[in-house]
Scaffold this motif. Structure first.
Motif, PDB file in Angstrom:
ATOM      1  N   GLY A  51       8.398  30.934  -0.880  1.00  0.00           N
ATOM      2  CA  GLY A  51       7.330  31.142  -2.356  1.00  0.00           C
ATOM      3  C   GLY A  51       8.440  30.699  -3.375  1.00  0.00           C
ATOM      4  N   ALA A  52       9.661  31.038  -3.459  1.00  0.00           N
ATOM      5  CA  ALA A  52      10.283  30.624  -4.607  1.00  0.00           C
ATOM      6  C   ALA A  52      10.550  29.038  -4.728  1.00  0.00           C
ATOM      7  CB  ALA A  52      11.860  31.343  -4.527  1.00  0.00           C
ATOM      8  N   TRP A  53      10.838  28.538  -3.580  1.00  0.00           N
ATOM      9  CA  TRP A  53      11.087  27.000  -3.254  1.00  0.00           C
ATOM     10  C   TRP A  53       9.407  26.426  -3.869  1.00  0.00           C
ATOM     11  CZ3 TRP A  53       8.181  23.219  -1.158  1.00  0.00           C
ATOM     12  CH2 TRP A  53       8.448  21.702  -1.210  1.00  0.00           C
ATOM     13  N   TYR A  54       8.393  26.850  -3.258  1.00  0.00           N
ATOM     14  CA  TYR A  54       7.074  26.371  -3.451  1.00  0.00           C
ATOM     15  C   TYR A  54       6.653  26.418  -5.052  1.00  0.00           C
ATOM     16  CZ  TYR A  54       1.895  26.237  -3.188  1.00  0.00           C
ATOM     17  OH  TYR A  54       0.656  25.869  -3.425  1.00  0.00           O
ATOM     18  N   PRO A  71       8.189  16.653  -3.807  1.00  0.00           N
ATOM     19  CA  PRO A  71       9.316  16.913  -2.992  1.00  0.00           C
ATOM     20  C   PRO A  71       9.718  15.569  -2.404  1.00  0.00           C
ATOM     21  CG  PRO A  71       7.541  18.448  -2.308  1.00  0.00           C
ATOM     22  CD  PRO A  71       6.868  17.494  -3.307  1.00  0.00           C
ATOM     23  N   GLY A  72      10.882  15.456  -2.464  1.00  0.00           N
ATOM     24  CA  GLY A  72      11.785  14.265  -1.828  1.00  0.00           C
ATOM     25  C   GLY A  72      11.609  12.973  -2.610  1.00  0.00           C
ATOM     26  N   GLU A  73      10.930  12.865  -3.682  1.00  0.00           N
ATOM     27  CA  GLU A  73      11.243  12.022  -4.520  1.00  0.00           C
ATOM     28  C   GLU A  73      12.020  12.316  -5.680  1.00  0.00           C
ATOM     29  OE1 GLU A  73       7.299  11.184  -6.436  1.00  0.00           O
ATOM     30  OE2 GLU A  73       6.454  10.360  -4.420  1.00  0.00           O
ATOM     31  N   GLU A  74      13.252  11.769  -5.486  1.00  0.00           N
ATOM     32  CA  GLU A  74      14.322  12.034  -6.645  1.00  0.00           C
ATOM     33  C   GLU A  74      14.250  11.158  -7.784  1.00  0.00           C
ATOM     34  OE1 GLU A  74      16.027  14.694  -5.930  1.00  0.00           O
ATOM     35  OE2 GLU A  74      15.014  14.642  -3.832  1.00  0.00           O
ATOM     36  N   GLU A  75      14.256  11.776  -9.108  1.00  0.00           N
ATOM     37  CA  GLU A  75      14.208  11.120 -10.209  1.00  0.00           C
ATOM     38  C   GLU A  75      15.049  10.057 -10.043  1.00  0.00           C
ATOM     39  OE1 GLU A  75      13.399  12.727 -13.929  1.00  0.00           O
ATOM     40  OE2 GLU A  75      12.523  14.428 -13.263  1.00  0.00           O
ATOM     41  N   GLY A  76      14.940   8.650 -10.620  1.00  0.00           N
ATOM     42  CA  GLY A  76      15.684   7.667 -10.842  1.00  0.00           C
ATOM     43  C   GLY A  76      16.291   7.157  -9.452  1.00  0.00           C
ATOM     44  N   ALA A  77      15.853   7.469  -8.337  1.00  0.00           N
ATOM     45  CA  ALA A  77      15.967   6.974  -6.822  1.00  0.00           C
ATOM     46  C   ALA A  77      15.678   5.669  -6.997  1.00  0.00           C
ATOM     47  CB  ALA A  77      15.620   7.839  -5.969  1.00  0.00           C
ATOM     48  N   HIS A 131       3.785  20.303   2.389  1.00  0.00           N
ATOM     49  CA  HIS A 131       5.355  19.964   2.721  1.00  0.00           C
ATOM     50  C   HIS A 131       6.101  21.336   3.069  1.00  0.00           C
ATOM     51  CE1 HIS A 131       9.558  19.318   1.393  1.00  0.00           C
ATOM     52  NE2 HIS A 131       9.328  17.933   1.666  1.00  0.00           N
ATOM     53  N   GLU A 132       5.636  22.372   2.267  1.00  0.00           N
ATOM     54  CA  GLU A 132       6.298  23.689   2.487  1.00  0.00           C
ATOM     55  C   GLU A 132       5.933  24.327   4.018  1.00  0.00           C
ATOM     56  OE1 GLU A 132       8.144  27.545   2.811  1.00  0.00           O
ATOM     57  OE2 GLU A 132       8.703  25.342   1.990  1.00  0.00           O
ATOM     58  N   ILE A 133       4.653  24.254   4.356  1.00  0.00           N
ATOM     59  CA  ILE A 133       4.137  24.721   5.563  1.00  0.00           C
ATOM     60  C   ILE A 133       4.762  23.448   6.698  1.00  0.00           C
ATOM     61  CG2 ILE A 133       2.138  24.496   7.238  1.00  0.00           C
ATOM     62  CD1 ILE A 133       0.496  25.256   4.619  1.00  0.00           C
ATOM     63  N   GLU A 134       4.944  22.336   6.565  1.00  0.00           N
ATOM     64  CA  GLU A 134       5.551  21.588   7.603  1.00  0.00           C
ATOM     65  C   GLU A 134       7.039  22.022   7.557  1.00  0.00           C
ATOM     66  OE1 GLU A 134       5.042  17.490   6.773  1.00  0.00           O
ATOM     67  OE2 GLU A 134       2.987  17.601   7.162  1.00  0.00           O
ATOM     68  N   ALA A 135       7.835  22.233   6.734  1.00  0.00           N
ATOM     69  CA  ALA A 135       9.193  22.574   6.619  1.00  0.00           C
ATOM     70  C   ALA A 135       9.250  24.067   7.212  1.00  0.00           C
ATOM     71  CB  ALA A 135       9.781  22.808   5.113  1.00  0.00           C
ATOM     72  N   MET A 136       8.351  24.977   6.904  1.00  0.00           N
ATOM     73  CA  MET A 136       8.229  26.413   7.599  1.00  0.00           C
ATOM     74  C   MET A 136       8.264  26.250   9.173  1.00  0.00           C
ATOM     75  SD  MET A 136       5.699  29.093   6.370  1.00  0.00           S
ATOM     76  CE  MET A 136       4.281  28.750   7.397  1.00  0.00           C
ATOM     77  N   LEU A 137       7.284  25.466   9.726  1.00  0.00           N
ATOM     78  CA  LEU A 137       6.938  25.379  10.814  1.00  0.00           C
ATOM     79  C   LEU A 137       8.195  24.696  11.670  1.00  0.00           C
ATOM     80  CD1 LEU A 137       3.182  24.297  10.891  1.00  0.00           C
ATOM     81  CD2 LEU A 137       4.216  26.533  11.382  1.00  0.00           C
ATOM     82  N   ALA A 138       8.880  23.429  10.948  1.00  0.00           N
ATOM     83  CA  ALA A 138       9.819  22.848  11.652  1.00  0.00           C
ATOM     84  C   ALA A 138      11.107  23.921  11.814  1.00  0.00           C
ATOM     85  CB  ALA A 138      10.271  21.519  10.851  1.00  0.00           C
TER      86      ALA A 138
END
Length: 94
Positions: free
Chosen positions: A73-76, A87-93, A59-66
């Motif tokens: 590193g902090a987000w990772y 990532p992208g799965e919100e609790e309670g969604a 997910h981070e590599i795709e976001a980095m390239l996009a």
């Protein structure tokens, strides 16, 4: 054609899993070993824990390239620590 796609996908997944194993072994980032230990402690099989961690890395590599930006590193680390929530799965969604 699909055989080639499957082979490339398998290679990419194997490469990501190897990267995660290297992170755990070297403890770089330190969260890698901690998260792996947490996941296995709560009942995830080794392969499943590695797969979840590889999904975060992908997910981070795709976001980095996009976004044409450096690795965040902090987000990772934050996303690793949130596992097993991906990532992208919100609790309670719903």
């Amino acid at each position: 054609m699909s055989d080639i796609d499957d082979t490339e996908e398998s290679f990419a997944e194997d490469t990501l899993i190897q990267a995660i194993e290297n992170q755990i072994e070297s403890e770089q980032p330190p969260a890698a070993r901690a998260v792996f230990n947490k996941l296995t402690l709560v009942g995830y099989e080794r392969e499943d824990a590695l797969h979840l961690m590889a999904l975060v890395l992908a997910h981070e590599i795709e976001a980095m390239l996009a976004a044409d930006r450096p690795f965040d590193g902090a987000w990772y680390e934050q996303a690793l620590r949130a596992l097993p929530q991906l990532p992208g799965e919100e609790e309670g969604a719903e």
